[in-house]
Design a protein around this motif. Structure first.
Motif, PDB file in Angstrom:
ATOM      1  N   ALA A  78       0.836  -1.192   0.000  1.00 31.21           N
ATOM      2  CA  ALA A  78       0.000   0.000   0.000  1.00 31.21           C
ATOM      3  C   ALA A  78       0.873   1.244   0.000  1.00 31.21           C
ATOM      4  CB  ALA A  78      -0.923  -0.007   1.215  1.00 31.21           C
ATOM      5  N   LYS A  79       1.205   1.702  -1.180  1.00 31.20           N
ATOM      6  CA  LYS A  79       2.093   2.849  -1.331  1.00 31.20           C
ATOM      7  C   LYS A  79       1.325   4.066  -1.825  1.00 31.20           C
ATOM      8  CE  LYS A  79       5.827   0.690  -0.126  1.00 31.20           C
ATOM      9  NZ  LYS A  79       6.597   1.094   1.071  1.00 31.20           N
ATOM     10  N   LYS A  80       1.791   5.211  -1.423  1.00 26.89           N
ATOM     11  CA  LYS A  80       1.167   6.448  -1.865  1.00 26.89           C
ATOM     12  C   LYS A  80       1.324   6.588  -3.375  1.00 26.89           C
ATOM     13  CE  LYS A  80       0.744  11.280  -0.442  1.00 26.89           C
ATOM     14  NZ  LYS A  80       1.280  12.342   0.439  1.00 26.89           N
ATOM     15  N   ASP A 212       7.707   5.364 -11.718  1.00 25.35           N
ATOM     16  CA  ASP A 212       6.756   4.704 -12.619  1.00 25.35           C
ATOM     17  C   ASP A 212       7.445   3.626 -13.441  1.00 25.35           C
ATOM     18  OD1 ASP A 212       4.045   4.634 -13.139  1.00 25.35           O
ATOM     19  OD2 ASP A 212       4.185   5.852 -14.941  1.00 25.35           O
ATOM     20  N   ALA A 213       8.620   3.194 -12.969  1.00 21.14           N
ATOM     21  CA  ALA A 213       9.426   2.211 -13.699  1.00 21.14           C
ATOM     22  C   ALA A 213       9.298   0.842 -13.052  1.00 21.14           C
ATOM     23  CB  ALA A 213      10.886   2.653 -13.742  1.00 21.14           C
ATOM     24  N   PHE A 214       8.179   0.188 -13.288  1.00 20.04           N
ATOM     25  CA  PHE A 214       7.990  -1.131 -12.684  1.00 20.04           C
ATOM     26  C   PHE A 214       9.053  -2.114 -13.157  1.00 20.04           C
ATOM     27  CE2 PHE A 214       6.099  -5.422 -12.811  1.00 20.04           C
ATOM     28  CZ  PHE A 214       5.946  -5.608 -11.438  1.00 20.04           C
ATOM     29  N   GLY A 215       9.472  -1.986 -14.406  1.00 13.50           N
ATOM     30  CA  GLY A 215      10.449  -2.915 -14.965  1.00 13.50           C
ATOM     31  C   GLY A 215      11.791  -2.915 -14.257  1.00 13.50           C
ATOM     32  N   THR A 216      12.081  -1.853 -13.483  1.00 15.88           N
ATOM     33  CA  THR A 216      13.344  -1.799 -12.734  1.00 15.88           C
ATOM     34  C   THR A 216      13.106  -1.705 -11.228  1.00 15.88           C
ATOM     35  OG1 THR A 216      13.450   0.620 -12.970  1.00 15.88           O
ATOM     36  CG2 THR A 216      14.578  -0.699 -14.639  1.00 15.88           C
ATOM     37  N   ALA A 217      11.869  -1.919 -10.800  1.00 18.53           N
ATOM     38  CA  ALA A 217      11.542  -1.792  -9.378  1.00 18.53           C
ATOM     39  C   ALA A 217      12.217  -2.851  -8.519  1.00 18.53           C
ATOM     40  CB  ALA A 217      10.028  -1.864  -9.184  1.00 18.53           C
ATOM     41  N   HIS A 218      12.698  -3.932  -9.162  1.00 17.99           N
ATOM     42  CA  HIS A 218      13.402  -4.970  -8.398  1.00 17.99           C
ATOM     43  C   HIS A 218      14.886  -4.660  -8.237  1.00 17.99           C
ATOM     44  CE1 HIS A 218      14.031  -5.815 -12.562  1.00 17.99           C
ATOM     45  NE2 HIS A 218      14.654  -6.957 -12.385  1.00 17.99           N
ATOM     46  N   ARG A 219      15.304  -3.497  -8.730  1.00 16.91           N
ATOM     47  CA  ARG A 219      16.704  -3.076  -8.611  1.00 16.91           C
ATOM     48  C   ARG A 219      16.825  -1.935  -7.605  1.00 16.91           C
ATOM     49  NH1 ARG A 219      18.726  -7.473 -11.113  1.00 16.91           N
ATOM     50  NH2 ARG A 219      18.157  -7.570 -13.328  1.00 16.91           N
ATOM     51  N   ALA A 220      17.783  -2.032  -6.711  1.00  8.90           N
ATOM     52  CA  ALA A 220      18.066  -0.938  -5.771  1.00  8.90           C
ATOM     53  C   ALA A 220      19.142  -0.056  -6.384  1.00  8.90           C
ATOM     54  CB  ALA A 220      18.521  -1.493  -4.423  1.00  8.90           C
ATOM     55  N   PRO A 425      12.858  -3.418  -4.058  1.00  5.78           N
ATOM     56  CA  PRO A 425      13.451  -2.230  -3.430  1.00  5.78           C
ATOM     57  C   PRO A 425      12.844  -0.919  -3.910  1.00  5.78           C
ATOM     58  CG  PRO A 425      15.168  -3.779  -4.045  1.00  5.78           C
ATOM     59  CD  PRO A 425      13.888  -4.300  -4.630  1.00  5.78           C
ATOM     60  N   GLY A 426      12.554  -0.827  -5.199  1.00  3.86           N
ATOM     61  CA  GLY A 426      11.992   0.400  -5.742  1.00  3.86           C
ATOM     62  C   GLY A 426      10.598   0.695  -5.232  1.00  3.86           C
ATOM     63  N   VAL A 427       9.894  -0.329  -4.771  1.00  5.55           N
ATOM     64  CA  VAL A 427       8.562  -0.152  -4.204  1.00  5.55           C
ATOM     65  C   VAL A 427       8.659   0.113  -2.704  1.00  5.55           C
ATOM     66  CG1 VAL A 427       6.337  -1.261  -3.760  1.00  5.55           C
ATOM     67  CG2 VAL A 427       7.466  -1.582  -5.966  1.00  5.55           C
ATOM     68  N   LEU A 428       9.481  -0.656  -2.026  1.00  4.85           N
ATOM     69  CA  LEU A 428       9.623  -0.494  -0.577  1.00  4.85           C
ATOM     70  C   LEU A 428      10.083   0.903  -0.198  1.00  4.85           C
ATOM     71  CD1 LEU A 428      11.285  -3.884   0.478  1.00  4.85           C
ATOM     72  CD2 LEU A 428       8.895  -3.203   0.693  1.00  4.85           C
ATOM     73  N   ALA A 429      10.849   1.537  -1.081  1.00  2.27           N
ATOM     74  CA  ALA A 429      11.397   2.853  -0.771  1.00  2.27           C
ATOM     75  C   ALA A 429      10.362   3.979  -0.840  1.00  2.27           C
ATOM     76  CB  ALA A 429      12.539   3.176  -1.739  1.00  2.27           C
ATOM     77  N   LEU A 430       9.193   3.702  -1.421  1.00  3.91           N
ATOM     78  CA  LEU A 430       8.177   4.746  -1.572  1.00  3.91           C
ATOM     79  C   LEU A 430       7.387   4.963  -0.288  1.00  3.91           C
ATOM     80  CD1 LEU A 430       6.838   3.692  -5.089  1.00  3.91           C
ATOM     81  CD2 LEU A 430       8.580   5.415  -4.562  1.00  3.91           C
ATOM     82  N   ASP A 431       6.761   6.128  -0.188  1.00  4.46           N
ATOM     83  CA  ASP A 431       5.993   6.480   0.997  1.00  4.46           C
ATOM     84  C   ASP A 431       4.791   5.563   1.151  1.00  4.46           C
ATOM     85  OD1 ASP A 431       7.800   8.521   1.105  1.00  4.46           O
ATOM     86  OD2 ASP A 431       6.376  10.123   0.656  1.00  4.46           O
TER      87      ASP A 431
END
Length: 438
Positions: A78-80, A212-220, A425-431
């Motif tokens: 649940a990200k902003k 908005d880059a889901f394709g790289t959201a698994h990269r920190a 990582p790219g998702v976890l880092a969001l608010d």
């Protein structure tokens, strides 16, 4: 680097003539919002981009709560969202948008598949319509330092760098509602190393961050995770949010009768071959684990084999366990198609990643096309069909059924890691959104 060019908007896309043919990929599909209330969904991290599906997922969350089971997988995502930001939040603000514009180019540097570009447009349009100054960042390919063929120049007129005084001047000159595309962030090795100083330089260009880059959201990386330490708020774009809505929602607690089939088809590069001893061991371990977890693991019972890897190869149908020496399997056979389609007919949710064979050769496209048509049929009956990107997207586009699928994913590795239950990582880092009672 050379001096930067003037900022521009995304209206200057250059695509190859073939981009309107079967080489083009389907954009994310809009869903009618007529009569639906979406405000309650945002509190759960679901954007208004796809309220029909979000409403379905929310109903599942409520049913889970009534059963005393925590909807951990959904709520943890649940990200902003950028949709939570109003004109008052955005007017005159510099917004660093990490998009995934990693599109394929031909030898003449023309775009052959603009799916990812088109998928990024809703977020960009929302920002500029609310008076934001958009600073667009992406990567292209896997460059080792500054590599001309991986420049983002074919996409739009852009800056010649992604940090530095010249870029800062361009950002300062941006009017409200304008877009500036930065050069390939992977021209700097610091990007993939997620070096804090590089992330800080990127962040210094903006006031807030949208991923908005889901394709790289698994990269920190610096532009996907590092910048969030310096920019607040840091929120998800509509594309990223939609990917989470579908992929997390599809697997978080599927109802009885849902099937997430795994087609194990060994499509090596450049050909699909008979199982080696090592592959037999891998498949055996899959089989044991699947059985222990009550998961249906379907394998081809017959295959179409060829005497060479070519569109005009001689072919015949044989059992999957009886591929003769010197021949290779390039497609599944008719019995496998029948079995797979029967299994699909019992589903309510399907995630398809990977074609059935070498569908680029018409002679060996039958299996892939049959599955694509079956999924189109199921979509028309209300089944949720998610196409996992890459070759699968090319396949449904070739058959002409991409527009009826529930969701076309832009992420390859990110989709698979999310479905595996791995943290992105790219998702976890969001608010995080403010939690609400459900």
């Amino acid at each position: 680097m050379a001096s930067a060019t003037a900022p521009t908007t995304l209206s200057l896309l250059k695509t190859a003539a073939s981009s309107t043919s079967t080489a083009a990929r389907a954009s994310l599909l809009p869903v009618s919002t007529s009569g639906l209330r979406t405000t309650s969904l945002r509190g759960l991290g679901f954007s208004a981009a796809d309220p029909l599906f979000s409403s379905h997922v929310v109903s599942k969350i409520r049913s889970l709560k009534s059963n005393g089971k925590a909807p951990r997988a959904v709520v943890s995502m649940a990200k902003k969202s950028v949709g939570d930001l109003t004109a008052a939040d955005l007017k005159g603000k510099r917004v660093f948008v990490r998009a995934d514009l990693n599109v394929p180019l031909d030898d003449n540097q023309n775009i052959t598949d603009d799916t990812r570009i088109r998928a990024a447009i809703p977020t960009i349009k929302y920002l500029i319509s609310n008076g934001a100054k958009v600073i667009l960042s992406s990567h292209l390919g896997r460059p080792k330092g500054v590599t001309p063929k991986f420049s983002l120049a074919p996409l739009v007129v852009k800056a010649d760098d992604c940090i530095g005084p010249e870029v800062e001047k361009l950002v300062a000159s941006l009017p409200d509602g304008a877009v500036l595309l930065l050069e390939n962030v992977r021209f700097y090795k610091e990007e993939e190393k997620n070096e804090p100083e590089f992330a800080k330089k990127l962040a210094s260009l903006a006031d807030l961050y949208v991923n908005d880059a889901f394709g790289t959201a698994h990269r920190a990386h610096a532009s996907t995770e590092g910048v969030t330490k310096f920019l607040k708020p840091s929120v998800a774009g509509f594309l990223l949010q939609k990917e989470l809505d579908y992929l997390v929602g599809a697997v978080s607690n599927p109802q009885k009768g849902h099937l997430l089939p795994l087609w194990v088809v060994l499509r090596s590069h450049p050909r699909l071959e008979s199982l080696s001893r090592s592959w037999r061991s891998v498949i055996s371990s899959f089989w044991v684990e699947a059985k222990a977890k009550g998961v249906s693991l379907l394998l081809p019972s017959d295959v179409i084999i060829a005497d060479k890897f070519a569109p005009d190869a001689n072919s015949k149908i044989v059992p999957a366990s009886a591929i003769p020496d010197g021949w290779m399997g390039l497609d599944i056979g008719p019995e496998s198609v029948k079995t797979f389609n029967e299994a699909l007919g019992t589903t309510q949710t399907v995630i398809w990643n990977g074609p059935m064979g070498v569908f680029e050769f018409e002679k060996f496209a039958t299996g892939t096309e049959a599955i694509a048509k079956k999924l189109a049929e199921l979509s028309g009956k209300g089944v949720t069909t998610i196409i996992g990107g890459g070759d699968s997207v090319a396949a449904v586009e070739k058959v002409g059924v991409a527009d009826v699928m529930s969701h076309i994913s832009t992420g390859g590795g990110a989709s698979l890691e999310l479905l595996e239950g791995k943290a992105l990582p790219g998702v976890l880092a969001l608010d995080e959104v403010v939690r609400v009672a459900v």
